[in-house]
Design a protein around this motif. Sequence first.
Motif, PDB file in Angstrom:
ATOM      1  N   GLY A   1       0.790  -1.222   0.000  1.00 18.07           N
ATOM      2  CA  GLY A   1       0.000   0.000   0.000  1.00 18.07           C
ATOM      3  C   GLY A   1       0.825   1.276   0.000  1.00 18.07           C
ATOM      4  N   MET A   2       2.158   1.150  -0.064  1.00 19.84           N
ATOM      5  CA  MET A   2       2.995   2.348  -0.121  1.00 19.84           C
ATOM      6  C   MET A   2       2.812   3.086  -1.451  1.00 19.84           C
ATOM      7  N   PHE A   3       2.574   2.316  -2.517  1.00 16.85           N
ATOM      8  CA  PHE A   3       2.167   2.873  -3.813  1.00 16.85           C
ATOM      9  C   PHE A   3       0.780   2.331  -4.132  1.00 16.85           C
TER      10      PHE A   3
ATOM     11  N   SER B   1      -6.364  -8.231  -4.378  1.00 17.87           N
ATOM     12  CA  SER B   1      -7.344  -8.780  -3.442  1.00 17.87           C
ATOM     13  C   SER B   1      -6.598  -9.599  -2.390  1.00 17.87           C
ATOM     14  N   PHE B   2      -6.961  -9.402  -1.129  1.00 14.38           N
ATOM     15  CA  PHE B   2      -6.311 -10.111  -0.027  1.00 14.38           C
ATOM     16  C   PHE B   2      -7.366 -10.686   0.896  1.00 14.38           C
ATOM     17  N   ASP B   3      -7.307 -11.992   1.093  1.00 16.47           N
ATOM     18  CA  ASP B   3      -8.248 -12.662   1.994  1.00 16.47           C
ATOM     19  C   ASP B   3      -9.696 -12.330   1.606  1.00 16.47           C
ATOM     20  N   ASN B   4      -9.946 -12.375   0.304  1.00 15.10           N
ATOM     21  CA  ASN B   4     -11.274 -12.118  -0.277  1.00 15.10           C
ATOM     22  C   ASN B   4     -11.769 -10.683  -0.096  1.00 15.10           C
ATOM     23  N   ARG B   5     -10.852  -9.734   0.084  1.00 10.21           N
ATOM     24  CA  ARG B   5     -11.203  -8.306   0.135  1.00 10.21           C
ATOM     25  C   ARG B   5     -10.419  -7.578  -0.940  1.00 10.21           C
ATOM     26  N   ASP B   6     -11.051  -6.606  -1.546  1.00 13.58           N
ATOM     27  CA  ASP B   6     -10.347  -5.742  -2.488  1.00 13.58           C
ATOM     28  C   ASP B   6      -9.569  -4.702  -1.681  1.00 13.58           C
ATOM     29  N   ILE B   7      -8.218  -4.752  -1.791  1.00 14.48           N
ATOM     30  CA  ILE B   7      -7.398  -3.796  -1.039  1.00 14.48           C
ATOM     31  C   ILE B   7      -6.629  -2.867  -1.988  1.00 14.48           C
ATOM     32  N   THR B   8      -7.064  -2.789  -3.236  1.00 13.62           N
ATOM     33  CA  THR B   8      -6.325  -2.047  -4.266  1.00 13.62           C
ATOM     34  C   THR B   8      -6.021  -0.612  -3.845  1.00 13.62           C
ATOM     35  N   ARG B   9      -6.975   0.063  -3.192  1.00 19.50           N
ATOM     36  CA  ARG B   9      -6.784   1.471  -2.805  1.00 19.50           C
ATOM     37  C   ARG B   9      -6.627   1.637  -1.296  1.00 19.50           C
ATOM     38  N   THR B  10      -6.379   0.542  -0.591  1.00 21.80           N
ATOM     39  CA  THR B  10      -6.305   0.582   0.871  1.00 21.80           C
ATOM     40  C   THR B  10      -4.938   1.066   1.337  1.00 21.80           C
ATOM     41  N   ASP B  11      -4.902   1.869   2.414  1.00 17.71           N
ATOM     42  CA  ASP B  11      -3.641   2.424   2.907  1.00 17.71           C
ATOM     43  C   ASP B  11      -2.826   1.358   3.653  1.00 17.71           C
TER      44      ASP B  11
END
Length: 240
Positions: A53-55, A63-73
């Motif tokens: 999440g640094m970039f 996707s991580f553990d069935n969650r979309d984390i594309t824009r997550t900090d």
Amino acid sequence: MGNSLLSVDNVTKRFGGIQAVDGVSLELGHQEIIGIIGPNGAGKTSFFNLLSGMFLPDTGSVSFDNRDITRTDPASRARLGVGRTFQVVRPFKGMTVAENVMVPLLVHDSGVSQAHRKALELLGDLGIAQLADTPTEALTLAQRKRVEVARALATEPKLLLLDEVLAGLNSREVIDVLPFVTTVRDRGVAILMIEHIVSAVMEVSDRMVVLDHGKIIAEGDPETVIKDPKVIEAYLGSEE
């Protein structure tokens, strides 16, 4: 796809005129170890920065553990279970090893005594309990690398991104530190590891991925990947 812990779909990242990551897709299973190799400037650390999440990617999804984390900090990803070590190890100075490991534990736990107990357990699990009261300034590089792994594990990750955890170590120290990787996996953690020491990566990886100019040029079991002519040309050839 549903069984993957981490699913990366066609991510790209450009910095000015440089395409650092170019359409990378990757699936990582629970408790799987994937080694990532490639020449300098291949985009390996940039790829890790996208995962942590640094970039944020220009295109594609994570996707991580069935969650979309594309824009997550980064902090939110850490809470979800994405842990990371860095190429340059920077333990907190003026503190013991146990205190260094307690810092991330205190973020999760309210009590200092509970954090201390967990830190000692973690150091014991990793075989470095004898370092608990040692000031970080007195550690060798190999010992600092182990403490860095312990600190990352203190965040209770489901995925650990190991960024050149063997860099700067001599062959004896590599032999000492390498079992840490499988010890971490045995704690239920999946691992992506960037490493330059190809023989070491081969020893612990279930699969290997080779990056060159931001693209995956080979992927598969270590023995097959290492014999791929594209890999020999791009990576091993450049090391001679």
